[in-house]
Design a protein around this motif. Structure first.
Motif, PDB file in Angstrom:
ATOM      1  N   THR A   1       0.830  -1.203   0.000  1.00  0.00           N
ATOM      2  CA  THR A   1       0.000   0.000   0.000  1.00  0.00           C
ATOM      3  C   THR A   1       0.869   1.259   0.000  1.00  0.00           C
ATOM      4  OG1 THR A   1      -1.732  -1.192   1.205  1.00  0.00           O
ATOM      5  CG2 THR A   1      -1.863   1.218   1.198  1.00  0.00           C
ATOM      6  N   ALA A   2       1.900   1.254   0.820  1.00  0.00           N
ATOM      7  CA  ALA A   2       2.790   2.426   0.887  1.00  0.00           C
ATOM      8  C   ALA A   2       3.485   2.655  -0.447  1.00  0.00           C
ATOM      9  CB  ALA A   2       3.813   2.233   2.002  1.00  0.00           C
ATOM     10  N   TRP A   3       3.908   1.574  -1.092  1.00  0.00           N
ATOM     11  CA  TRP A   3       4.577   1.720  -2.387  1.00  0.00           C
ATOM     12  C   TRP A   3       3.647   2.323  -3.435  1.00  0.00           C
ATOM     13  CZ3 TRP A   3       6.887  -3.920  -2.493  1.00  0.00           C
ATOM     14  CH2 TRP A   3       7.926  -3.998  -1.538  1.00  0.00           C
ATOM     15  N   LEU A   4       2.410   1.827  -3.475  1.00  0.00           N
ATOM     16  CA  LEU A   4       1.487   2.317  -4.491  1.00  0.00           C
ATOM     17  C   LEU A   4       1.023   3.746  -4.178  1.00  0.00           C
ATOM     18  CD1 LEU A   4       0.270   1.471  -7.127  1.00  0.00           C
ATOM     19  CD2 LEU A   4      -1.649   0.442  -5.907  1.00  0.00           C
ATOM     20  N   GLN A   5       0.851   4.058  -2.906  1.00  0.00           N
ATOM     21  CA  GLN A   5       0.452   5.419  -2.535  1.00  0.00           C
ATOM     22  C   GLN A   5       1.518   6.433  -2.926  1.00  0.00           C
ATOM     23  OE1 GLN A   5      -0.643   4.930   1.680  1.00  0.00           O
ATOM     24  NE2 GLN A   5      -2.659   5.761   1.170  1.00  0.00           N
ATOM     25  N   SER A   6       2.765   6.073  -2.715  1.00  0.00           N
ATOM     26  CA  SER A   6       3.859   6.994  -3.025  1.00  0.00           C
ATOM     27  C   SER A   6       4.287   6.901  -4.490  1.00  0.00           C
ATOM     28  CB  SER A   6       5.064   6.696  -2.129  1.00  0.00           C
ATOM     29  OG  SER A   6       5.598   5.400  -2.415  1.00  0.00           O
ATOM     30  N   ALA A   7       3.744   5.899  -5.190  1.00  0.00           N
ATOM     31  CA  ALA A   7       4.134   5.645  -6.584  1.00  0.00           C
ATOM     32  C   ALA A   7       5.634   5.442  -6.710  1.00  0.00           C
ATOM     33  CB  ALA A   7       3.666   6.775  -7.510  1.00  0.00           C
ATOM     34  N   GLU A   8       6.217   4.884  -5.657  1.00  0.00           N
ATOM     35  CA  GLU A   8       7.660   4.616  -5.656  1.00  0.00           C
ATOM     36  C   GLU A   8       7.907   3.195  -5.164  1.00  0.00           C
ATOM     37  OE1 GLU A   8       9.731   7.475  -3.350  1.00  0.00           O
ATOM     38  OE2 GLU A   8       9.264   9.168  -4.668  1.00  0.00           O
ATOM     39  N   LEU A   9       8.864   2.552  -5.793  1.00  0.00           N
ATOM     40  CA  LEU A   9       9.231   1.192  -5.430  1.00  0.00           C
ATOM     41  C   LEU A   9      10.714   1.114  -5.107  1.00  0.00           C
ATOM     42  CD1 LEU A   9       7.332  -0.870  -8.153  1.00  0.00           C
ATOM     43  CD2 LEU A   9       7.014  -1.105  -5.688  1.00  0.00           C
ATOM     44  N   PRO A  10      11.092   0.179  -4.222  1.00  0.00           N
ATOM     45  CA  PRO A  10      12.525  -0.041  -3.991  1.00  0.00           C
ATOM     46  C   PRO A  10      13.183  -0.541  -5.275  1.00  0.00           C
ATOM     47  CG  PRO A  10      11.179  -1.163  -2.324  1.00  0.00           C
ATOM     48  CD  PRO A  10      10.246  -0.710  -3.397  1.00  0.00           C
ATOM     49  N   ASN A  11      14.402  -0.130  -5.510  1.00  0.00           N
ATOM     50  CA  ASN A  11      15.152  -0.667  -6.647  1.00  0.00           C
ATOM     51  C   ASN A  11      15.429  -2.152  -6.412  1.00  0.00           C
ATOM     52  OD1 ASN A  11      15.325   1.699  -8.163  1.00  0.00           O
ATOM     53  ND2 ASN A  11      17.113   2.415  -7.024  1.00  0.00           N
ATOM     54  N   PRO A  12      15.429  -2.973  -7.443  1.00  0.00           N
ATOM     55  CA  PRO A  12      15.255  -2.690  -8.865  1.00  0.00           C
ATOM     56  C   PRO A  12      13.870  -3.101  -9.380  1.00  0.00           C
ATOM     57  CG  PRO A  12      16.343  -4.780  -8.612  1.00  0.00           C
ATOM     58  CD  PRO A  12      15.930  -4.347  -7.236  1.00  0.00           C
ATOM     59  N   PHE A  13      12.797  -2.754  -8.631  1.00  0.00           N
ATOM     60  CA  PHE A  13      11.448  -3.155  -9.005  1.00  0.00           C
ATOM     61  C   PHE A  13      10.731  -2.029  -9.753  1.00  0.00           C
ATOM     62  CE2 PHE A  13      12.505  -5.760  -5.305  1.00  0.00           C
ATOM     63  CZ  PHE A  13      12.127  -7.023  -5.734  1.00  0.00           C
ATOM     64  N   GLU A  14       9.808  -2.428 -10.612  1.00  0.00           N
ATOM     65  CA  GLU A  14       8.920  -1.498 -11.291  1.00  0.00           C
ATOM     66  C   GLU A  14       7.492  -2.011 -11.155  1.00  0.00           C
ATOM     67  OE1 GLU A  14      10.046  -1.082 -15.357  1.00  0.00           O
ATOM     68  OE2 GLU A  14      12.186  -0.871 -14.899  1.00  0.00           O
ATOM     69  N   PHE A  15       6.532  -1.106 -11.295  1.00  0.00           N
ATOM     70  CA  PHE A  15       5.136  -1.517 -11.239  1.00  0.00           C
ATOM     71  C   PHE A  15       4.754  -2.292 -12.495  1.00  0.00           C
ATOM     72  CE2 PHE A  15       4.787   2.218  -8.351  1.00  0.00           C
ATOM     73  CZ  PHE A  15       4.316   1.534  -7.236  1.00  0.00           C
TER      74      PHE A  15
ATOM     75  N   GLY B   1       1.157  -6.265  -9.049  1.00  0.00           N
ATOM     76  CA  GLY B   1       2.013  -6.697 -10.137  1.00  0.00           C
ATOM     77  C   GLY B   1       3.334  -5.947 -10.109  1.00  0.00           C
ATOM     78  N   LEU B   2       4.427  -6.700 -10.221  1.00  0.00           N
ATOM     79  CA  LEU B   2       5.756  -6.109 -10.192  1.00  0.00           C
ATOM     80  C   LEU B   2       6.606  -6.668 -11.331  1.00  0.00           C
ATOM     81  CD1 LEU B   2       6.598  -6.300  -6.352  1.00  0.00           C
ATOM     82  CD2 LEU B   2       5.834  -4.277  -7.632  1.00  0.00           C
ATOM     83  N   VAL B   3       7.579  -5.898 -11.715  1.00  0.00           N
ATOM     84  CA  VAL B   3       8.595  -6.332 -12.673  1.00  0.00           C
ATOM     85  C   VAL B   3       9.942  -6.168 -11.994  1.00  0.00           C
ATOM     86  CG1 VAL B   3       9.607  -5.999 -14.957  1.00  0.00           C
ATOM     87  CG2 VAL B   3       7.159  -5.554 -14.608  1.00  0.00           C
TER      88      VAL B   3
ATOM     89  N   ASP C   1      17.018 -12.082  -2.899  1.00  0.00           N
ATOM     90  CA  ASP C   1      17.860 -11.106  -2.205  1.00  0.00           C
ATOM     91  C   ASP C   1      17.233  -9.716  -2.244  1.00  0.00           C
ATOM     92  OD1 ASP C   1      19.681 -13.141  -1.759  1.00  0.00           O
ATOM     93  OD2 ASP C   1      20.975 -12.579  -3.450  1.00  0.00           O
ATOM     94  N   ASP C   2      16.712  -9.321  -3.403  1.00  0.00           N
ATOM     95  CA  ASP C   2      16.121  -7.987  -3.544  1.00  0.00           C
ATOM     96  C   ASP C   2      14.788  -7.885  -2.810  1.00  0.00           C
ATOM     97  OD1 ASP C   2      18.209  -6.869  -4.971  1.00  0.00           O
ATOM     98  OD2 ASP C   2      17.386  -7.439  -6.920  1.00  0.00           O
ATOM     99  N   LEU C   3      14.019  -8.964  -2.788  1.00  0.00           N
ATOM    100  CA  LEU C   3      12.768  -8.953  -2.012  1.00  0.00           C
ATOM    101  C   LEU C   3      13.065  -8.802  -0.526  1.00  0.00           C
ATOM    102  CD1 LEU C   3      10.713 -11.779  -3.763  1.00  0.00           C
ATOM    103  CD2 LEU C   3      10.089  -9.370  -3.658  1.00  0.00           C
ATOM    104  N   LYS C   4      14.087  -9.494  -0.079  1.00  0.00           N
ATOM    105  CA  LYS C   4      14.458  -9.421   1.335  1.00  0.00           C
ATOM    106  C   LYS C   4      14.840  -8.000   1.727  1.00  0.00           C
ATOM    107  CE  LYS C   4      17.173 -12.110   4.668  1.00  0.00           C
ATOM    108  NZ  LYS C   4      18.161 -13.185   4.830  1.00  0.00           N
ATOM    109  N   ARG C   5      15.598  -7.327   0.842  1.00  0.00           N
ATOM    110  CA  ARG C   5      15.973  -5.929   1.125  1.00  0.00           C
ATOM    111  C   ARG C   5      14.744  -5.019   1.054  1.00  0.00           C
ATOM    112  NH1 ARG C   5      20.952  -7.478  -1.401  1.00  0.00           N
ATOM    113  NH2 ARG C   5      20.044  -7.252  -3.491  1.00  0.00           N
ATOM    114  N   ALA C   6      13.876  -5.248   0.074  1.00  0.00           N
ATOM    115  CA  ALA C   6      12.715  -4.380  -0.104  1.00  0.00           C
ATOM    116  C   ALA C   6      11.762  -4.453   1.084  1.00  0.00           C
ATOM    117  CB  ALA C   6      11.975  -4.760  -1.388  1.00  0.00           C
ATOM    118  N   PHE C   7      11.655  -5.632   1.695  1.00  0.00           N
ATOM    119  CA  PHE C   7      10.749  -5.817   2.829  1.00  0.00           C
ATOM    120  C   PHE C   7      11.477  -5.714   4.172  1.00  0.00           C
ATOM    121  CE2 PHE C   7       8.174  -7.573  -0.565  1.00  0.00           C
ATOM    122  CZ  PHE C   7       6.900  -7.153  -0.224  1.00  0.00           C
ATOM    123  N   GLY C   8      12.669  -5.219   4.126  1.00  0.00           N
ATOM    124  CA  GLY C   8      13.383  -4.967   5.366  1.00  0.00           C
ATOM    125  C   GLY C   8      13.821  -6.201   6.119  1.00  0.00           C
TER     126      GLY C   8
END
Length: 296
Positions: free
Chosen positions: A175-189, A231-233, A289-296
């Motif tokens: 929810t926070a990612w979509l509200q801010s329209a920002e994603l942790p690198n290297p993900f895209e919507f 949905g993520l890329v 590895d990137d999911l682990k970093r993105a979710f803290g």
């Protein structure tokens, strides 16, 4: 072979494979159902039914394939024969048939019909990454993944794993990612999302092939709805839907990744599995590895 779904499990204590791992797997190898069995579940060779090798390793990653056979008896057939049996007893003995007796009759009928039933087969894929101390399983349903883990636990004797999950609810991050329209690198919507009201009788919004940052979606978020599927890329290599239990669904490689893949000319089954597993284990490991970093 490609993992179309991903469920990650983390070892809660350092795990290493026993020296006789292959022998332990062979003791729980798949065997077809006998005439009286309703189902059978065991390890199968990643290289096909004609191969006796039950695992394949690349570096510290070990590929496993479980096979299940289930005898399929249409409920309409069973119930029709059960109704006829109950009718015969009622007419012959002049009494109604109680519920418990009906259940026993049904079980007897199933046992009699099993030899005539047709079989349904399915495979379950997973791999152990000893460097990351995780197991990744290609199952969309949690109970099917647990069956895979149960078979592995029964084979090696102990399997201290738990589902990978962040300290806060996954919906909070999405929810926070979509509200801010920002994603942790290297993900895209991607172009798909599901928004749910936290109230039991609240509404559900499902978006497909949409710009997820548009104003009306933001309005639903401002109104209190939470993102439960997104949905993520990743790295422009993989597309997937992440759900509120951290399961990844509909995982598929992008054209960019497929174009970069070296295709073998007339590969043998062993070469094909080896090449596919090399790609899967490399990409999925880095994604984890990137999911682990993105979710803290």
């Amino acid at each position: 072979m490609w993992f179309k779904n991903l469920r990650f499990y983390q070892f809660s204590e350092t795990f290493s494979l026993p020296d006789d791992f292959s022998e332990q797997l062979s003791e729980h190898s798949f065997h077809p159902c006998s005439r009286s069995d309703q189902s059978s579940f065991g390890w199968s060779s990643p290289f096909g039914a004609d191969n006796e090798v039950l695992t394949h390793s690349l570096g510290n990653c070990w590929l496993l394939c479980a096979k299940r056979e289930e005898k399929v008896l249409p409920s309409t057939v069973v119930n029709a024969q059960l109704d006829e049996k109950v009718r015969q007893i009622s007419e012959a003995e002049g009494r109604s048939v109680p519920r418990k007796e009906k259940q026993n009759l049904k079980e007897d009928l199933i046992h009699q019909l099993l030899p005539q039933a047709f079989s349904r087969f399915r495979q379950s894929w997973g791999y152990i990454d000893l460097d990351r101390q995780i197991i990744a399983i290609d199952e969309s349903a949690a109970n099917k993944a647990e069956d895979f883990l149960g078979l592995l636990r029964g084979s090696v004797g102990s399997l201290p794993v738990r589902p990978v999950s962040p300290s806060d609810a996954v919906e909070t991050y999405l929810t926070a990612w979509l509200q801010s329209a920002e994603l942790p690198n290297p993900f895209e919507f991607g172009d798909e999302a599901e928004l749910r009201s936290p109230q039991a009788d609240g509404g559900i919004i499902r978006c497909k092939q949409e710009d997820l940052t548009r104003e009306d979606i933001q309005a639903h978020l401002a109104g209190g709805k939470q993102v439960t599927r997104l949905g993520l890329v990743w790295q422009e290599n993989l597309e997937f839907i992440i759900e509120s239990d951290m399961a990844l669904k509909r995982v598929k490689p992008t054209d960019r990744l497929l174009d970069a893949k070296d295709d073998l000319v007339d590969p043998s089954p062993e070469e094909k599995i080896d090449a596919d597993f090399a790609l899967v284990s490399a990409e999925v490991g880095l994604l984890f590895d990137d999911l682990k970093r993105a979710f803290g």
